[in-house]
Design a protein around this motif. Structure first.
Motif, PDB file in Angstrom:
ATOM      1  N   THR A 242      16.701 -39.206  33.535  1.00  0.00           N
ATOM      2  CA  THR A 242      15.946 -40.112  32.910  1.00  0.00           C
ATOM      3  C   THR A 242      15.260 -40.956  34.154  1.00  0.00           C
ATOM      4  OG1 THR A 242      17.289 -40.179  31.137  1.00  0.00           O
ATOM      5  CG2 THR A 242      15.716 -42.058  31.388  1.00  0.00           C
ATOM      6  N   SER A 243      15.952 -41.505  34.917  1.00  0.00           N
ATOM      7  CA  SER A 243      15.424 -42.417  35.998  1.00  0.00           C
ATOM      8  C   SER A 243      14.353 -41.688  36.864  1.00  0.00           C
ATOM      9  CB  SER A 243      16.342 -43.059  36.966  1.00  0.00           C
ATOM     10  OG  SER A 243      17.438 -43.744  36.108  1.00  0.00           O
ATOM     11  N   ILE A 244      14.589 -40.360  37.305  1.00  0.00           N
ATOM     12  CA  ILE A 244      13.868 -39.537  38.090  1.00  0.00           C
ATOM     13  C   ILE A 244      12.487 -39.315  37.316  1.00  0.00           C
ATOM     14  CG2 ILE A 244      13.384 -37.333  39.261  1.00  0.00           C
ATOM     15  CD1 ILE A 244      16.518 -37.427  39.827  1.00  0.00           C
ATOM     16  N   ALA A 245      12.576 -39.081  36.059  1.00  0.00           N
ATOM     17  CA  ALA A 245      11.349 -38.653  35.050  1.00  0.00           C
ATOM     18  C   ALA A 245      10.710 -39.813  35.173  1.00  0.00           C
ATOM     19  CB  ALA A 245      11.787 -38.090  33.878  1.00  0.00           C
ATOM     20  N   ALA A 246      11.234 -41.030  34.749  1.00  0.00           N
ATOM     21  CA  ALA A 246      10.414 -42.304  34.874  1.00  0.00           C
ATOM     22  C   ALA A 246       9.723 -42.477  36.072  1.00  0.00           C
ATOM     23  CB  ALA A 246      11.477 -43.378  34.300  1.00  0.00           C
ATOM     24  N   CYS A 247      10.252 -42.346  37.226  1.00  0.00           N
ATOM     25  CA  CYS A 247       9.481 -42.776  38.668  1.00  0.00           C
ATOM     26  C   CYS A 247       8.472 -41.796  38.718  1.00  0.00           C
ATOM     27  CB  CYS A 247      10.670 -42.460  39.516  1.00  0.00           C
ATOM     28  SG  CYS A 247      11.885 -43.937  39.621  1.00  0.00           S
TER      29      CYS A 247
ATOM     30  N   CYS B 193       7.809 -35.159  31.768  1.00  0.00           N
ATOM     31  CA  CYS B 193       8.303 -36.533  32.464  1.00  0.00           C
ATOM     32  C   CYS B 193       8.577 -37.537  31.225  1.00  0.00           C
ATOM     33  CB  CYS B 193       7.513 -37.043  33.764  1.00  0.00           C
ATOM     34  SG  CYS B 193       7.672 -35.993  35.193  1.00  0.00           S
ATOM     35  N   ALA B 194       7.509 -37.496  30.422  1.00  0.00           N
ATOM     36  CA  ALA B 194       7.590 -38.307  29.303  1.00  0.00           C
ATOM     37  C   ALA B 194       8.627 -38.167  28.428  1.00  0.00           C
ATOM     38  CB  ALA B 194       6.269 -38.406  28.654  1.00  0.00           C
ATOM     39  N   PHE B 195       8.920 -36.919  28.192  1.00  0.00           N
ATOM     40  CA  PHE B 195      10.229 -36.647  27.181  1.00  0.00           C
ATOM     41  C   PHE B 195      11.492 -37.033  27.778  1.00  0.00           C
ATOM     42  CE2 PHE B 195       6.900 -34.765  24.464  1.00  0.00           C
ATOM     43  CZ  PHE B 195       7.347 -34.753  23.212  1.00  0.00           C
ATOM     44  N   SER B 196      11.398 -36.420  29.214  1.00  0.00           N
ATOM     45  CA  SER B 196      12.763 -36.479  30.031  1.00  0.00           C
ATOM     46  C   SER B 196      13.073 -38.149  30.224  1.00  0.00           C
ATOM     47  CB  SER B 196      12.458 -35.922  31.208  1.00  0.00           C
ATOM     48  OG  SER B 196      12.369 -34.589  31.079  1.00  0.00           O
ATOM     49  N   ALA B 197      12.104 -39.015  30.296  1.00  0.00           N
ATOM     50  CA  ALA B 197      12.428 -40.202  30.506  1.00  0.00           C
ATOM     51  C   ALA B 197      12.871 -40.992  29.125  1.00  0.00           C
ATOM     52  CB  ALA B 197      11.023 -40.999  30.907  1.00  0.00           C
ATOM     53  N   VAL B 198      13.062 -40.430  28.120  1.00  0.00           N
ATOM     54  CA  VAL B 198      13.578 -40.883  26.872  1.00  0.00           C
ATOM     55  C   VAL B 198      15.006 -40.940  26.896  1.00  0.00           C
ATOM     56  CG1 VAL B 198      13.824 -40.770  24.514  1.00  0.00           C
ATOM     57  CG2 VAL B 198      11.453 -40.655  25.363  1.00  0.00           C
ATOM     58  N   LYS B 199      15.716 -42.154  27.167  1.00  0.00           N
ATOM     59  CA  LYS B 199      17.237 -42.144  26.784  1.00  0.00           C
ATOM     60  C   LYS B 199      17.711 -42.103  25.520  1.00  0.00           C
ATOM     61  CE  LYS B 199      19.086 -44.532  30.205  1.00  0.00           C
ATOM     62  NZ  LYS B 199      19.556 -45.818  30.710  1.00  0.00           N
ATOM     63  N   TYR B 200      18.553 -41.163  25.293  1.00  0.00           N
ATOM     64  CA  TYR B 200      19.069 -40.992  23.890  1.00  0.00           C
ATOM     65  C   TYR B 200      20.487 -40.706  23.672  1.00  0.00           C
ATOM     66  CZ  TYR B 200      19.390 -40.032  18.847  1.00  0.00           C
ATOM     67  OH  TYR B 200      19.918 -40.053  17.405  1.00  0.00           O
ATOM     68  N   ASP B 201      21.331 -41.400  23.264  1.00  0.00           N
ATOM     69  CA  ASP B 201      22.625 -41.267  23.426  1.00  0.00           C
ATOM     70  C   ASP B 201      23.269 -40.828  21.813  1.00  0.00           C
ATOM     71  OD1 ASP B 201      25.577 -41.327  23.736  1.00  0.00           O
ATOM     72  OD2 ASP B 201      25.614 -43.169  24.698  1.00  0.00           O
ATOM     73  N   VAL B 202      23.536 -39.544  22.015  1.00  0.00           N
ATOM     74  CA  VAL B 202      24.002 -38.856  20.614  1.00  0.00           C
ATOM     75  C   VAL B 202      25.369 -39.684  19.975  1.00  0.00           C
ATOM     76  CG1 VAL B 202      24.605 -36.873  19.440  1.00  0.00           C
ATOM     77  CG2 VAL B 202      22.696 -36.924  21.238  1.00  0.00           C
ATOM     78  N   LYS B 203      26.225 -39.886  20.934  1.00  0.00           N
ATOM     79  CA  LYS B 203      27.368 -40.246  20.467  1.00  0.00           C
ATOM     80  C   LYS B 203      27.213 -41.830  19.985  1.00  0.00           C
ATOM     81  CE  LYS B 203      30.630 -37.547  23.387  1.00  0.00           C
ATOM     82  NZ  LYS B 203      31.467 -37.712  24.544  1.00  0.00           N
TER      83      LYS B 203
END
Length: 210
Positions: free
Chosen positions: A16-21, A176-186
């Motif tokens: 997520t961090s790499i994609a955002a950068c 990158c836009a999709f990979s930068a989305v942080k989603y915690d399923v649990k």
């Protein structure tokens, strides 16, 4: 020793961090991802579209818009003629000196690209500190606006010099836009309300058997 779940969360956070950068540098350094008519002529980046609107509407100070344009202008100047562009002549470099007199019809016909550019630039800036869905939303809006004009032909364009074009770097921006989305399923499952167990009515046959 790290558990599999913690290592999985760490790996996801790194992605997520790499994609955002990558998305940040793609937007701020003004790597061309599309070519579309705008108030400044032909815009190649979301920052160019956003800056033309900010200058025309006078929402932000000119110095703030220049600060947004300057990093990409430096990179472009060093790559093309190995010179650093002048701060005073920055607006003329992007054809923004007479932007207030330009017709707004071109941008109004492409509201998806305009709104998406705003979200993309804001998402790139905010995403460095806290990645979110703003970049994804902005990129999808831009993509839909370009697809609508390219496939559906809305608005109709009869000038061959102003044909809409999508660069291959658009694919990198989408990924990158999709990979930068942080989603915690649990976390989502833990926060979801539990479904109530249906109980039979007192007058039902099941209640009588009890």
């Amino acid at each position: 020793m790290a558990t599999p779940s913690s290592s999985s969360r760490g790996w996801t956070s790194n992605i997520t961090s790499i994609a955002a950068c990558v998305y940040f540098f793609l937007i701020i350094l003004q790597i061309p991802i599309f070519r579309v008519p705008c108030r400044a002529g032909m815009c190649l980046t979301p920052i160019h579209v956003t800056s033309s609107q900010l200058i025309a509407s006078e929402i932000f100070p000119v110095a703030a818009v220049k600060a947004l344009l300057y990093p990409g202008a430096i990179v472009n100047g060093l790559l093309t003629n190995r010179t650093v562009p002048s701060w005073e002549n920055l607006l003329s470099t992007y054809n923004l000196t007479s932007i207030k007199e330009a017709s707004a019809v071109t941008d109004l016909q492409r509201l998806e690209v305009l709104a998406g550019s705003y979200f993309s630039v804001a998402g790139a800036l905010v995403g460095i500190l806290r990645p979110g869905r703003m970049s994804m939303f902005g990129t999808l809006l831009i993509l839909w606006g370009l697809i609508k004009e390219g496939i559906l032909g809305k608005p109709v364009n009869t000038d061959p010099t102003k044909v809409v074009y999508v660069y291959p770097t658009m694919l990198i921006a989408v990924l990158c836009a999709f990979s930068a989305v942080k989603y915690d399923v649990k976390k989502a499952m833990r926060n979801s309300p539990a479904r109530p167990i249906a109980k039979p009515m007192p007058s039902s046959s099941k209640a009588k058997l009890r």
